[in-house]
Design a protein around this motif. Sequence first.
Motif, PDB file in Angstrom:
ATOM      1  N   HIS A 139       0.836  -1.200   0.000  1.00 46.65           N
ATOM      2  CA  HIS A 139       0.000   0.000   0.000  1.00 46.65           C
ATOM      3  C   HIS A 139       0.873   1.253   0.000  1.00 46.65           C
ATOM      4  O   HIS A 139       0.639   2.199  -0.771  1.00 46.65           O
ATOM      5  CB  HIS A 139      -0.916  -0.016   1.222  1.00 46.65           C
ATOM      6  N   SER A 140       1.890   1.267   0.847  1.00 47.37           N
ATOM      7  CA  SER A 140       2.786   2.421   0.934  1.00 47.37           C
ATOM      8  C   SER A 140       3.582   2.593  -0.347  1.00 47.37           C
ATOM      9  O   SER A 140       3.804   3.724  -0.812  1.00 47.37           O
ATOM     10  CB  SER A 140       3.736   2.261   2.126  1.00 47.37           C
ATOM     11  N   LEU A 141       4.014   1.488  -0.937  1.00 46.80           N
ATOM     12  CA  LEU A 141       4.770   1.548  -2.192  1.00 46.80           C
ATOM     13  C   LEU A 141       3.908   2.115  -3.314  1.00 46.80           C
ATOM     14  O   LEU A 141       4.368   2.954  -4.111  1.00 46.80           O
ATOM     15  CB  LEU A 141       5.272   0.154  -2.554  1.00 46.80           C
ATOM     16  N   ARG A 142       2.659   1.672  -3.382  1.00 47.63           N
ATOM     17  CA  ARG A 142       1.746   2.208  -4.412  1.00 47.63           C
ATOM     18  C   ARG A 142       1.486   3.684  -4.200  1.00 47.63           C
ATOM     19  O   ARG A 142       1.508   4.474  -5.144  1.00 47.63           O
ATOM     20  CB  ARG A 142       0.421   1.437  -4.399  1.00 47.63           C
ATOM     21  N   ARG A 143       1.250   4.080  -2.952  1.00 47.13           N
ATOM     22  CA  ARG A 143       0.986   5.494  -2.675  1.00 47.13           C
ATOM     23  C   ARG A 143       2.206   6.358  -2.987  1.00 47.13           C
ATOM     24  O   ARG A 143       2.069   7.492  -3.454  1.00 47.13           O
ATOM     25  CB  ARG A 143       0.560   5.680  -1.215  1.00 47.13           C
ATOM     26  N   LEU A 144       3.389   5.824  -2.754  1.00 45.75           N
ATOM     27  CA  LEU A 144       4.603   6.560  -3.099  1.00 45.75           C
ATOM     28  C   LEU A 144       4.699   6.734  -4.610  1.00 45.75           C
ATOM     29  O   LEU A 144       5.029   7.824  -5.102  1.00 45.75           O
ATOM     30  CB  LEU A 144       5.833   5.811  -2.569  1.00 45.75           C
ATOM     31  N   PHE A 145       4.391   5.675  -5.351  1.00 49.26           N
ATOM     32  CA  PHE A 145       4.365   5.766  -6.814  1.00 49.26           C
ATOM     33  C   PHE A 145       3.365   6.825  -7.269  1.00 49.26           C
ATOM     34  O   PHE A 145       3.652   7.625  -8.172  1.00 49.26           O
ATOM     35  CB  PHE A 145       4.005   4.399  -7.400  1.00 49.26           C
TER      36      PHE A 145
END
Length: 318
Positions: A139-145
């Motif tokens: 989730h955090s990786l997607r939001r960072l993207f």
Amino acid sequence: MAPWAGAELSTLNPLSAVWLTLAAAFLVTLLLQLVPAGLFPGCPLFQDLIRYGKTKGARPPRPAACQAFDIPKRYFSHFYIISVVWNGFLLWCLIQPLFMGAPFPNWLHGLLRILGASQFQGGELALSAFLVLVFLWLHSLRRLFECFYVSVFSNAMINVVQYCFGLVYYVLIGLTVLSQVPMDGRNAYVIGKNLLMQARWFHILGMLMFIWSSAHQYKCHVILGNLRKNKAGVVIHCNYRIPFGDWFEYVSSPNYLAELMIYISMAVTFGFHNITWWLVVTYVFFSQALAAFLSHKFYKSKFVSYPKHRKAFLPFLF
């Protein structure tokens, strides 16, 4: 219900107390915003602390003392950088005892014990915690993207207090997940020493809910980003416009609703009866409801033609 679940009901560990306090604070704050204007005297500092982005600028001229602590809202990306790094590290710390037989580091085990992790053995918590930590990291990786390649930030601001809170939040949420791992000394306790033997139907349901909610949140962020781009994908302005499509047809802030659904999917993955995580979900519900309510007021005040059937946060209800 597993034996450890009943024990959890009778004690309020430090982490549970923190999430309960945060949930109660945001509930009170939301209720105060629902009270008719003029019934209670307003506090400029309080209003400034609960608003960010477009809703912060929607207020009357803000005191200079409040503006002195403004930082760009685009710094949201820092939250996800911290989360990807920190929760990725916690995930690696969990992988070692689960798959490699190595114990938790002394300092981490001691910290988890201080925060309320207990020595219990049972249920499917090892696999549940592992999956939830994977979900949180993804989730955090997607939001960072999305922060770098999807969202288009204006010159909107957040308060430095909100910024610091966000940084601490993503550190604390990972520790909360890790504290749910059943311990056997410094080792993670796994029934039969085989993690896959713990797989249950609610793990699959939680995974499907997580994917579904994440897909809708991503779609909503794409819709918001495209409002400021031309057909070639080039940013042409930073103004606010009325979004349409997907869950925007029902609520003003479907990205906040999807955030709630993501955390509910994690509660499902924990097997429905993890009290600590339901307190996290309760906090997320009230915090996202508050942000959605303020955003809904902004849209209604700015656009005369704003769809009247749209609710703020929950379709057909609120």
